[in-house]
Design an enzyme around this catalytic site. Sequence first.
Site, PDB file in Angstrom:
ATOM      1  N   ASP A 213       2.839   5.356   3.280  1.00 37.87           N
ATOM      2  CA  ASP A 213       2.688   6.070   2.027  1.00 37.87           C
ATOM      3  C   ASP A 213       2.872   7.572   2.243  1.00 37.87           C
ATOM      4  O   ASP A 213       2.402   8.125   3.242  1.00 37.87           O
ATOM      5  CB  ASP A 213       1.287   5.802   1.461  1.00 37.87           C
ATOM      6  CG  ASP A 213       1.043   6.510   0.151  1.00 37.87           C
ATOM      7  OD1 ASP A 213       1.619   6.096  -0.866  1.00 37.87           O
ATOM      8  OD2 ASP A 213       0.275   7.489   0.154  1.00 37.87           O
ATOM      9  N   GLU A 263       7.867   5.931   2.680  1.00 38.84           N
ATOM     10  CA  GLU A 263       8.010   6.512   1.352  1.00 38.84           C
ATOM     11  C   GLU A 263       8.351   7.989   1.559  1.00 38.84           C
ATOM     12  O   GLU A 263       7.485   8.824   1.799  1.00 38.84           O
ATOM     13  CB  GLU A 263       6.716   6.373   0.547  1.00 38.84           C
ATOM     14  CG  GLU A 263       6.876   6.906  -0.880  1.00 38.84           C
ATOM     15  CD  GLU A 263       5.562   7.040  -1.630  1.00 38.84           C
ATOM     16  OE1 GLU A 263       5.586   6.930  -2.869  1.00 38.84           O
ATOM     17  OE2 GLU A 263       4.515   7.260  -0.975  1.00 38.84           O
TER      18      GLU A 263
END
Length: 539
Positions: A213, A263
Amino acid sequence: MAAPHRDTTPGPPDDWWRDAAIYQVYPRSFADGDGDGTGDLAGVRAKLPYLAELGVDAVWFTPWYLSPLADGGYDVADYRTIDPAFGTLDEAEKLIAEARSLGIRTIVDIVPNHVSDQHPWFRAALAAGPGSPERKRFHFRPGRGEHGELPPNDWPSQFAGPTWTRVADGEWYLHLFTPQQPDLNWAHPAVREEHESVLRFWFERGVAGVRIDSAALPAKDPALPDFVEGRDPHPYVDRDELHEIYRSWRRVADAYGAVFVGEVWLPDSERFARYLRPDELHTAFNFTFLACPWDAARLRTAIDDTLAEHAPVGAPATWVLCNHDVTRTVTRYGRGETGFDFATKAFGTPTDLDLGTRRARAAALLTLALPGSVYLYQGEELGLPEADIPRDRIQDPMHFRSGGTDPGRDGCRVPLPWTADAPYAGFGCSGTDPWLPQPEGWSAYAADRQAADPASMLTLYRTALRLRRTEPGLGDGPLEWLPAPEGVLALRRASGLVCVVNLADAPAVLPDHETVLLTSGPLDTDGRLPTDTAAWLRG
């Protein structure tokens, strides 16, 4: 019958990730196994045959760890414990093994930028006080101003609102997201050691990969200078120190045959590609394509640019239409502005769902025909639209930190409809409202109803994923653009399969071909491809 899967038995690692179809599960909203209104691991285990029949190679789970859920689980309190709302560690291990027996690998989410304010490290830091070793694992600083009443710098938040919070002893701590998500100090060796330990913990339990993330955010300029637009290097985005962190992670992953997907939101293609060098991350999400409007020229440019930025490092591209943060495809493609930008989200945007559904069906065939791997967000295969959440039921912090102007991300996180005639469309709860309300008419999208309909979105995805496995030349490999009228995309894969997508205002004549393998909608009476329709041809 479930679709055949590559490499269904344990053994040496392969390059399955280069052309995998990966399904994203948001556990709170997938399926509720214990009837309490929240999706859980028992619900996922019960639906594994559904995922196998859909034909996916892996499942990516958004965070299932112990969390106060201040930001949908991305505020992690303990990476080695499953949140009780979802189940237990034992259930997670069973889920990983049961999925693997069906040929489905498991990818988990790791959030390196921050932890929860309930994490033992942060609680210890608050108790220890200024100057303590415990605080050095975070970014604690004295404030500015005569009495330290001003924050240490002026960095903008990833959400609306401030990035610093003052604690009782007068110091401030940094949080690029919510105050419940204090940023970690990645210059501290204990932070690196702990995350590598967490990786090993999950790899040893059979996890095949990790989604990282906010992968470009963890490293910070140690001086924490004020924000200056355009400053290079950026004080907290895409700093060079990150690459050694991910090289170290790669060494851990290689020991287990595991993979990473990052990401990474970056406008600079050369900087983006650095994360995909052979000794760093295996793949990264392609946000250029995700955010692209429904426009033939711009889609072709997005595809070409994506392939070009991956080519120098030999990494496969990833393709995705939406995820748990982004307005659902059916809704976005039914609006006047069909691209995606967080800054433009607003309540009450007019939407033509019939138009959006036609385009979403065509986009599915385009996406599944492109070289590389593809990510499918839960409910996309059902054609779910973005739901309008009553304001008094919204839970997303993006909404509250915007002062109530941003509708937030809850509209794409509504519990899935499984059974048309069951309470709450078969999500699993009985007598307890689901954690987010399902809109009226949600049962019309139920999986059981769509499974029996040869024209449904679910049937389209099942068929396309089966063909993607069985037709040679799909997945990873070369792509060739074919001549086509303005507004029409036509591409050929190495096998000779041709994908044509008509975004023009009039029907398009199909290229010469032997067989029509699949269309996103019926051809017209003259065999032409209607507007907002796609076809796969064997030429």
